[in-house]
Design a protein around this motif. Structure first.
Motif, PDB file in Angstrom:
ATOM      1  N   CYS A   1       0.873  -1.172   0.000  1.00  0.00           N
ATOM      2  CA  CYS A   1       0.000   0.000   0.000  1.00  0.00           C
ATOM      3  C   CYS A   1       0.912   1.224   0.000  1.00  0.00           C
ATOM      4  O   CYS A   1       1.788   1.344   0.850  1.00  0.00           O
ATOM      5  CB  CYS A   1      -0.882  -0.013   1.257  1.00  0.00           C
TER       6      CYS A   1
ATOM      7  N   CYS B   1       0.590   3.468   3.488  1.00  0.00           N
ATOM      8  CA  CYS B   1       1.147   3.056   4.794  1.00  0.00           C
ATOM      9  C   CYS B   1       2.301   2.056   4.631  1.00  0.00           C
ATOM     10  O   CYS B   1       2.931   1.670   5.605  1.00  0.00           O
ATOM     11  CB  CYS B   1       0.059   2.456   5.672  1.00  0.00           C
TER      12      CYS B   1
ATOM     13  N   CYS C   1      -7.133  -1.656   2.538  1.00  0.00           N
ATOM     14  CA  CYS C   1      -5.832  -1.981   3.132  1.00  0.00           C
ATOM     15  C   CYS C   1      -6.090  -2.496   4.545  1.00  0.00           C
ATOM     16  O   CYS C   1      -6.814  -1.866   5.316  1.00  0.00           O
ATOM     17  CB  CYS C   1      -4.938  -0.745   3.162  1.00  0.00           C
TER      18      CYS C   1
ATOM     19  N   CYS D   1      -4.087   0.383   6.953  1.00  0.00           N
ATOM     20  CA  CYS D   1      -4.562   1.764   7.122  1.00  0.00           C
ATOM     21  C   CYS D   1      -6.035   1.925   6.776  1.00  0.00           C
ATOM     22  O   CYS D   1      -6.618   2.985   7.017  1.00  0.00           O
ATOM     23  CB  CYS D   1      -3.699   2.736   6.320  1.00  0.00           C
TER      24      CYS D   1
HETATM   25 ZN   LIG Z   1      -2.394   1.087   3.780  1.00  0.00          ZN
END
Ligand SMILES: [Zn+2]
Length: 241
Positions: free
Chosen positions: A199, A202, A223, A226
């Protein structure tokens, strides 16, 4: 779902514009704060200069008092000199007057030097004060320019928000709900790309199951770290182990 994702990506790029505009606004205000701080520092230097000037003035006034004291002593001695009949006393007083005259001339020199110093100090303070005045004019101009800028940025923000809200309305119920929720709960970034299995918001490594979900393009994928809505542009993936 693929069209929905495309709309979400466009929405995110509009939201990024918003973030940039808001940041610009903050930077513009920081310019005012920085300038004000500089002016404040200069004002303090002026204040110190004024204090120095005043204490210098006091010292000089005292020197001038000393001078007057010696002068009146000399005058008194001179009157006494006229009344003396005795030779020895006369020459003693004469030499006393000579000593006082010497003291007087030393103090006179000191006063002259101090006058020069005082003049210099006064010029320095005046120069600083003028500098601060100029800065205050500049600050007023800068503030005006920045307020104009901020007004322009605010207008742009309004336009971008209208564009975003219009586009949000074209979303289906579910993606719309999640986008609006995430925009509020995050720093304005609701949608994140997955690159090299991570991702990009994050940097959490996504699971093979998430990759499969993204490849199938059938549902919204989030995700696991996050919580943002994920998408993937490059589909040539090497599955994470
Ligand atoms: Zn993330």
């Amino acid at each position: 779902m693929i069209e929905q994702i495309e709309v979400l990506i466009r929405l995110q790029s509009i939201s990024n514009e918003l973030i940039k505009l808001k940041r610009n606004k903050e930077y513009r205000y920081n310019d005012i704060t920085d300038f004000k701080k500089k002016v404040k520092e200069k004002e303090m230097v002026v204040e110190e200069g004024e204090k120095r000037f005043k204490s210098f003035q006091v010292k000089m006034d005292n020197k001038e008092l000393d001078l007057k004291g010696i002068e009146s002593e000399i005058d008194k001695f001179k009157v006494q000199l006229n009344q003396i009949k005795n030779n020895k006393e006369y020459s003693a007083l004469k030499s006393e007057i000579g000593l006082k005259e010497a003291d007087k001339s030393v103090i006179e020199d000191e006063v002259l030097k101090m006058m020069d110093g005082l003049e210099e100090e006064r010029n320095k303070v005046n120069e600083l004060r003028n500098d601060v005045k100029q800065d205050e004019i500049k600050l007023a101009q800068l503030t005006k320019a920045i307020e104009d800028d901020v007004k322009r940025i605010d207008d742009e923000i309004k336009t971008v928000i209208a564009r975003r809200d219009g586009l949000v309305e074209t979303l289906e119920k579910d993606p719309k709900h999640h986008f609006q929720r995430l925009i509020k709960s995050t720093d304005g970034v609701a949608v994140a790309e997955v690159v090299n299995n991570a991702c990009q918001r994050c940097f959490f490594t996504v699971t093979p199951q998430t990759i499969n979900q993204l490849l199938s393009e059938k549902e919204l994928v989030f995700c696991l770290s996050c919580g943002r809505i994920l998408y993937m542009n490059n589909k040539d993936v090497v599955f994470p182990k």
